[in-house]
Design a protein around this motif. Structure first.
Motif, PDB file in Angstrom:
ATOM      1  N   ASN A 109      36.028  40.056  40.529  1.00 37.80           N
ATOM      2  CA  ASN A 109      36.047  39.181  39.457  1.00 37.80           C
ATOM      3  C   ASN A 109      36.197  40.016  38.178  1.00 37.80           C
ATOM      4  N   SER A 110      36.349  41.210  38.159  1.00 37.06           N
ATOM      5  CA  SER A 110      36.250  41.987  37.004  1.00 37.06           C
ATOM      6  C   SER A 110      37.781  42.703  36.576  1.00 37.06           C
ATOM      7  N   LEU A 111      38.742  42.178  37.353  1.00 32.70           N
ATOM      8  CA  LEU A 111      40.124  42.623  37.382  1.00 32.70           C
ATOM      9  C   LEU A 111      40.968  42.220  36.200  1.00 32.70           C
ATOM     10  N   VAL A 112      41.702  42.773  35.621  1.00 32.74           N
ATOM     11  CA  VAL A 112      42.382  42.375  34.312  1.00 32.74           C
ATOM     12  C   VAL A 112      43.940  42.895  34.470  1.00 32.74           C
ATOM     13  N   GLN A 113      44.683  42.015  34.355  1.00 31.41           N
ATOM     14  CA  GLN A 113      46.355  42.513  34.576  1.00 31.41           C
ATOM     15  C   GLN A 113      46.858  42.507  33.274  1.00 31.41           C
ATOM     16  N   ILE A 114      47.373  43.907  33.065  1.00 34.12           N
ATOM     17  CA  ILE A 114      47.817  44.224  31.855  1.00 34.12           C
ATOM     18  C   ILE A 114      49.302  44.625  32.059  1.00 34.12           C
ATOM     19  N   GLY A 115      50.402  43.796  31.548  1.00 34.26           N
ATOM     20  CA  GLY A 115      51.835  44.229  31.854  1.00 34.26           C
ATOM     21  C   GLY A 115      51.754  44.130  33.398  1.00 34.26           C
ATOM     22  N   ASN A 116      52.257  45.285  34.074  1.00 29.53           N
ATOM     23  CA  ASN A 116      52.539  45.438  35.464  1.00 29.53           C
ATOM     24  C   ASN A 116      51.290  46.183  36.262  1.00 29.53           C
ATOM     25  N   SER A 117      50.499  46.610  35.322  1.00 33.36           N
ATOM     26  CA  SER A 117      49.137  47.192  35.867  1.00 33.36           C
ATOM     27  C   SER A 117      47.895  46.621  36.032  1.00 33.36           C
ATOM     28  N   LEU A 118      47.191  46.753  36.993  1.00 34.03           N
ATOM     29  CA  LEU A 118      45.634  46.213  37.055  1.00 34.03           C
ATOM     30  C   LEU A 118      44.532  47.011  36.717  1.00 34.03           C
ATOM     31  N   PHE A 119      43.651  46.405  35.625  1.00 31.44           N
ATOM     32  CA  PHE A 119      42.590  47.477  35.314  1.00 31.44           C
ATOM     33  C   PHE A 119      41.212  46.603  35.669  1.00 31.44           C
ATOM     34  N   ILE A 120      40.346  47.433  35.798  1.00 36.11           N
ATOM     35  CA  ILE A 120      38.874  46.899  35.747  1.00 36.11           C
ATOM     36  C   ILE A 120      38.327  46.947  34.609  1.00 36.11           C
ATOM     37  N   SER A 121      37.715  45.836  33.981  1.00 32.75           N
ATOM     38  CA  SER A 121      37.018  45.726  32.820  1.00 32.75           C
ATOM     39  C   SER A 121      35.432  45.832  32.856  1.00 32.75           C
ATOM     40  N   SER A 122      35.188  46.789  31.921  1.00 35.73           N
ATOM     41  CA  SER A 122      33.721  47.251  32.134  1.00 35.73           C
ATOM     42  C   SER A 122      32.939  46.240  31.694  1.00 35.73           C
ATOM     43  N   ASP A 123      33.334  45.557  30.574  1.00 37.43           N
ATOM     44  CA  ASP A 123      32.437  44.273  30.096  1.00 37.43           C
ATOM     45  C   ASP A 123      32.430  43.516  31.302  1.00 37.43           C
TER      46      ASP A 123
END
Length: 431
Positions: A126-140
């Motif tokens: 539930n904390s994953l975020v798509q940035i361009g072609n990459s997937l990041f995990i949001s700390s907040d």
């Protein structure tokens, strides 16, 4: 004003007082620490490690302190992109460290591979975020997912506080859900090789600390504009190992520093409007710097107050400069967010006033009553401490016989004191 002999005698009395009322004996501290580590090993599982941090994990718990715990998700591994994924991690979620646009000591975490097999993985997904072609995990998002989970439990009050889920009520407890990286952070490589004139920490402890790696905790750099993806590098386990290496006198100085902070919190709140402008983490950082930059012969029972005063003057020098270097990443100024401008000047004035008081600074504040100084001036307290000291000394004399190192200790202590003064001057000159 006390002369040097009176100061040494009062320092010994202060040492016995702290042992009786706050720290316990050196043996008791060591037993508590071993019990904490043993308990952790018994409750850890294949999915999670539970680590006691802060005052409790360090064996230096005081009245009013929170219980700080780290919950490490072992189904996730954090790595640098130039590292090869070892065979034992192929069935774990892999996060790659990416540079964050903020102060050193913070990173972004990019998903390299996902592998879900635990019921709590939904808080991660539930904390994953798509940035361009990459997937990041949001700390907040990750932190708030856990806070939301805890608030669904009947009778539990929980809110976000820094990287932690902070519980209030019957027991104040902070739980930080985090991930581990088994390598040492590149930002802290200088700590491994820096010149150490006095041999602390020793090489074995440095090697052990580095081999334990670090953790990333869900909070961003509050000095930056966008904290959404930033994760803080946490040295909590490394710091616990360093505190566990403290001598008995160093533990007592640490206790005095934290006691003094609690006693002046109300003054800071009234004068600045923020009692968190100084925190125990700043004082621990200053103590690390002080120990590393002074001879071990300085840290004697008869010098207890001088050791505290040494740290106090480093604190004043750092506030005056508006710069407190992180112990592991010196380029990270811990004071950058709050200790500047008018607040810096007010704080400096408060500390300078206490500096004029010297021993009497142990009389300030109302959080703990009576104050340490009031107790030390109480003749009945003095009598109890002296009688206990005499009994202990008789036993030690019987067991160990006469000692021939007293003259050596006096001569080396004098040099240590000069080194301490030089460090404070060096800090002022440097900044």
């Amino acid at each position: 004003m006390m002369n040097s002999m009176e100061s040494e005698q009062t320092s010994v009395l202060l040492s016995k007082y702290l042992e009786k009322k706050y720290t316990g004996t050196e043996e008791a501290i060591n037993i508590k620490r071993k019990a904490i580590i043993l308990t952790e090993s018994l409750i850890n599982s294949d999915f999670n490690d539970h680590i006691d941090t802060g005052s409790y994990g360090e064996g230096c718990y005081q009245k009013g302190s929170d219980m700080d715990k780290m919950n490490v998700d072992k189904t996730v591994a954090v790595m640098y992109p130039d590292q090869c994924i070892p065979q034992h991690l192929v069935h774990k979620t892999i996060l790659y460290i990416r540079k964050a646009d903020c102060r050193p000591g913070y990173v972004n975490l990019e998903i390299d591979q996902l592998f879900f097999k635990h019921s709590f993985d939904k808080y991660f997904s539930n904390s994953l975020v798509q940035i361009g072609n990459s997937l990041f995990i949001s700390s907040d998002m990750y932190r708030e997912e856990w806070v939301s989970f805890y608030t669904t439990i009947p009778g539990i009050k929980c809110e976000s506080n820094g990287p932690s889920s902070a519980f209030t009520g019957m027991e104040d407890k902070d739980i930080v859900h985090c991930f581990q990286c088994n390598s040492w952070p590149k930002e802290a490589n200088e700590w491994i090789t820096r010149t150490r004139l006095y041999g602390w920490p020793h090489q074995t402890l440095i090697d052990k600390t580095v081999s334990n790696g670090f953790h990333v905790v869900p909070v961003g750099d509050k000095c930056s504009e966008d904290t959404f993806l930033q994760w803080r590098i946490s040295f909590a386990v490394a710091e616990r190992s360093l505190v566990h290496s403290f001598s008995n006198i160093q533990v007592k100085v640490y206790t005095l520093l934290k006691y003094f902070l609690k006693q002046i919190k109300e003054t800071l709140k009234e004068s600045i409007g923020d009692d968190d402008i100084l925190c125990s983490y700043f004082l621990k950082t200053i103590l690390f710097h002080a120990i590393e930059n002074s001879s071990h012969t300085f840290w004697q029972e008869k010098n207890l107050f001088d050791c505290f005063w040494f740290c106090f003057n480093i604190l004043i020098a750092c506030v005056r400069a508006g710069f407190c270097p992180h112990y592991f990443i010196p380029a990270n100024n811990l004071f950058q967010r709050k200790v500047h401008g008018q607040n810096q000047q007010i704080l400096l004035g408060i500390l300078d006033n206490y500096c004029q008081m010297k021993w009497m600074c142990l009389s300030v504040g109302n959080f703990i009553k009576p104050s340490i100084w009031e107790d030390l001036c109480d003749t009945s307290v003095q009598a109890n401490l002296v009688s206990a000291t005499n009994l202990q000394q008789n036993i030690l004399d019987h067991d160990k016989g006469d000692s021939c190192c007293f003259v050596i200790e006096i001569s080396t202590q004098t040099r240590a004191g000069q080194q301490g003064i030089a460090l404070v001057i060096d800090i002022k000159d440097k900044f």
